[in-house]
Every structure is written in C-alpha cells, then in structure tokens.
Design an enzyme around this catalytic site. Sequence first.
Site, PDB file in Angstrom:
ATOM      1  CD  GLU A 223      -2.254   7.112  -0.810  1.00 21.58           C
ATOM      2  OE1 GLU A 223      -1.122   7.757  -0.821  1.00 21.58           O
ATOM      3  OE2 GLU A 223      -3.134   7.021  -1.283  1.00 21.58           O
TER       4      GLU A 223
ATOM      5  CB  CYS B 202      -5.000   2.248  -8.686  1.00 18.36           C
ATOM      6  SG  CYS B 202      -4.164   3.976  -8.489  1.00 18.36           S
TER       7      CYS B 202
END
Length: 613
Positions: free
Chosen positions: A79, A2
């Site tokens: 992540e 992101c």
Amino acid sequence: MCGICGWLDFQLPLSNNREVIESMTKTLEKRGPDDYGYYIDNNVLFGHRRLIVVDPLGGGQPMIKNVDGHKYVIIYNGELYNTEEIRGVLTKKGYSFSAYSDTEVLLTAYIHWGIKCLDYLNGIFSFAVWDESKRSLLLARDQLGVKPLFYTRKGSSFIFASEIKALLKNPMVKPVLDRDGLTELFALGPATALGSGVLKDIKEVPPAHYMYITEDTIHLKEYWKLEALEFTESLSEATDHVRELLIDAISRQLIGDVPLCTFLSGGIDSSAISAIAAAVYKEQGKTLNTYSIDYQENDKYFKASSFQPTADADFIKLMASYIKSNHHNYIVDNHSLAEALDAAVLARDLPGMADVDSSLYLLCREIRKDYVIALSGECSDEIFGGYPWFRKPELLNADTFPWSLSLSERSSILSSELKSLPLEECARNHYQKTLKEVPHLPGEAPEEYRMREIVYLNIKWFMVNLLNRKDRMSMANSLEVRVPFADKRLVQYAFNLPNSIRFADNMEKGLLRRALQGILPEEILKRKKSPYPKTHNPKYTNIVASRLENIISNSESPILPLIDRNKICEIIKSGGSSYKSPWFGQLMTGPQLIAYLIQLNTWLKTYNIKVEP
C-alpha cells in the site's frame, strides 16, 4: 495486501510451466482471497493473489501497461500512502491513468523514473516489474521491511515469492536445513539474519533493498539508509514535530474501500493510533471499532514483573471510553492457544514466537470476521526507546543483541552432535557486522554513540522480527495490518533524537508522551511500558508441557536428533522454569520456550525438512 510469486529464466523456456506458477500462487491464497491472475511468457512467469482494499475494478494484477511501444508488467503487494502526490507529479508529466489504484501509480512511476522510483515511495511494499524491452526484472522491498520477499537461484532460474511456502511448491526448490541454517536457528531464532530464509539457498530481499536482474547481471543494492544528522530542534519543537509526523502518518493510513479498525492494548502506541483515528472518524460521522486480546483466567493468574508491570484490561476500558470506540475484547482459551501453535508455524514458514504468535493469529482471525484493515502500534518502542535495554545499563551496554543474552543456555538444550554449533560466534558476527553499518556524527559523546547503535540494532533486527510476525499472522487470515510508526519519515527523524529529548522528563519514550498530551488521558501517558500480553495460566503450561512430552516420547519426532532429551525433560518437568533466561526478548520464558520447541518439531515434520548438520 496481496501475495506475489514469479519465475525467471533467460535460458530455458517457461511457458509450458503454467501449472507450477499456479501451484505456487495457490499457496498464497490467504494473502489474497478475492482475486488471482497470471502472466505467462517464454522466459518469465508471474502469479498474483489479491486482497481487495482499494479500487476493486481497476487494481487487478498482474497489471500490464504499454507506453511508447514498450510493455511493462507488475505484481505488487502493499500500500502506498502518498499515491495521490505521485499521481499528481506523473499527471503533470503527461501520463494518464485508467483507474485510481496505487498499483497503476507505482507501475507508471517505474516507467518514468526507473529504479529511482523507489526514492519517491512512502508505504509498505514488495513488488516485481518485468520490463520487456530491457528484458529486466526489478524486485524491491519497502524501507523498513513490513512486506516480505523471498527468492532462490537454481541453475539459470531465479524464483521469488512473498512466502517461503510458495518457493517450495516449485519442484526445483527443496527444504534443506544445513549447518549454517541450524546455527542461525539456535543462535538468533525466532529472529532471522537480514537477507536469510534460514533454509539452504533460500534468501530474502532485505528491507530497503532492490534486486535488478538481466541476462548478464544480478544486482542487490540498498536504496535507502538511515542518516546521522545533527539535531537542532528544542524539546518544544521536537514535541510538535513528532505530533505532526505521527498524525500525518496515521491519517494517510486510514484510506481504503473496505472496513477498517485498530488494535488497542491500552498502551501508549495503540492508544495514540486509536485516538487519532477515532478523531478522524468522528469528523466523518463514523465510530471507530477497536480490538484487544486477553487470556482465559488471566485476571486470576496475572503476575506483575519489571517487564510486564500491569495488565491491560483497565487501561483498555479507559481508552475505549475516552475515544468512544466500539470495543471488542477477544478472550483466548488455553486449548485454542496451544492448538494454534501449528497454524502460526504454517503462517510463518518457520518456528516463531510460540504463543505470542498463535494468540495474534487467533486475534487476527477474529478481527477478519468483520474487518479487512487494521492499524497496529508496532515500531514505536524501537524508535522512541520503550524497551528495557534502552535504559538498563547492563542491557544497554551488553556486547551483543540485548534481547538474546542466553546463548550458552541455548547451547545447553542441543544434542551432543550439535553442541559444537558456533552459536556465540554467529550472533557476535552478525552483531558486529551491524554495528559497522551504523552511521555516526563526528565527535559524538559515548552515551549518544551507544544509543545510536542500540536504536539501529532495534530497527534492523528486533523490529523486523516483529513486523514479520505481524505480517504472517495477519495475512494468514486475509487481514491487512498497517503500522503507522514504521513511516520512513518518522523513523528517520527519531533516529537522530538526542537522549535528553528521546527520554524527556527522564521517562521511557518521554518525547512521544509529550507529543501525545491532549490526545491521550494522563493515566495512559503515565503508564509504564508493558509488552504484548501473554497467558499466565498454569493450565496452558500443563497443556504445552504434555504435548512436548508426547513429542519427545515418539521416536520418530524429527526434533529428537537436535536436542538433549534429558535437558528438555528437565524443562518440561519444571514448566520451563529450569531455563532461567528468556529465550528471546521479554516474553519467551517458561511455557513459551516449551511452545517454541513444539513449533520447531511441527516445522521440521510438516515441511519435511531435510537436516544436513
């Protein structure tokens, strides 16, 4: 992955500045093309762009969680690879979860442990948490620096973002290159000093650091450090240990709700990742897709050297056949490679590694047509000793960064006004400062002492530059790239390897080669290290030389006040060969130096950089 950005000001009301945070967030659209969101409050603004990889419905951001009357808000890029372990611990402590995203697990970890949550994380990340009750902001970046996080302070305002371009969309932030920035650019570039954004007043949260901000204080602190530990394992035990760590790291990084592939160059690192991933996929009844890059007519023009002894093509075919992957070989033409130099600058927000960047940009664009996640082999050479400076005495014992030895030659291209820039002093100060940080064991032998320094320098400098390159070129194409060799457990373990084990069998990356026996074919295990491929085509040299010639012939080109025009003309006429040493690393020679100067001009012009020498 992101993109995140935010604006904090405890003194000024910000809620009427929605259009600013929207503009900042918009610049990060390629990092997150699937969704976006904002958090607007009186003193804090958050923006988020989302690339959906896990939990499409339950992972939206900014994510807000209320616990015991307290509100917490997170924006997160990254992540976690130990999500389920952390979720299990928190569930036992009474917390519940509304979905299965790692974002909610990370936020809940903060709620329970506070800043100490960082000790539990295994992954790649940069994030911000607003704790409304404490009126505090926590920013943090992963241990090895895979994910970026920049910031600046303007008066009472604190502004941050995943990329510099987002900061520059805030009207308080201007693109200024002062004398310190110029010195860093020409002394260290395309690397940057840890914590530096090169432009005036723009900083970066260094890897393994967090910032904690309240109305009264701003703390920047390192939360994870490499430790010097006595190594007690035998070669056989170390071989098994590395194999176990690597298989676990790769297996953890195969998670996701979207298609996944791997890079495959035919070298040891990408071959290991592809082979282990292919085995996991085979158990699941799936076929792995692999990708490689080559250049137009490189089969005709490739020239072997001590740095680049073999071309990749035959080894790629061997590996793809060995693991039975569905392989895709992307061929880059010369004009596209040159044109993409500009896109690579816009992705990186700085001049980078020339066509070493632009080729990766094009490959990521190709992969993104069918895949959202790719695994790549960066960071292995830095921890297992793959580069020439680990073994060649003149490089190993150089009293400076061994990938950037030509500082006097760098000075030769500068204009008379900039000849006085203290390039050697800048590089020496950063080098010596880093050496002072290296942890050692009492009584280390001189050769072990120096090797620990070299490994540390590679992890903190050379590796971070390559990770920056990989992040920007991939995320500019909305592709998430994961790097299993940057697993913090593997890096910490490898940091303490003695020379006899790291270079087992008297070979570069000897221990890793042993650990991969039975996983890779002998031809790959015995292949000498060859770096990321570059073009050898003289047509490319002619293209970039012509383009740079046009630039220096234009009196309005912003690069002109910075360079010695006669010296650059000499470099152009020789196709770069008159500049004898690599500008950086092993690859930036000849046409790559010419392309780097093109990128420098593009950056100055496109970003409207104000130079204050």
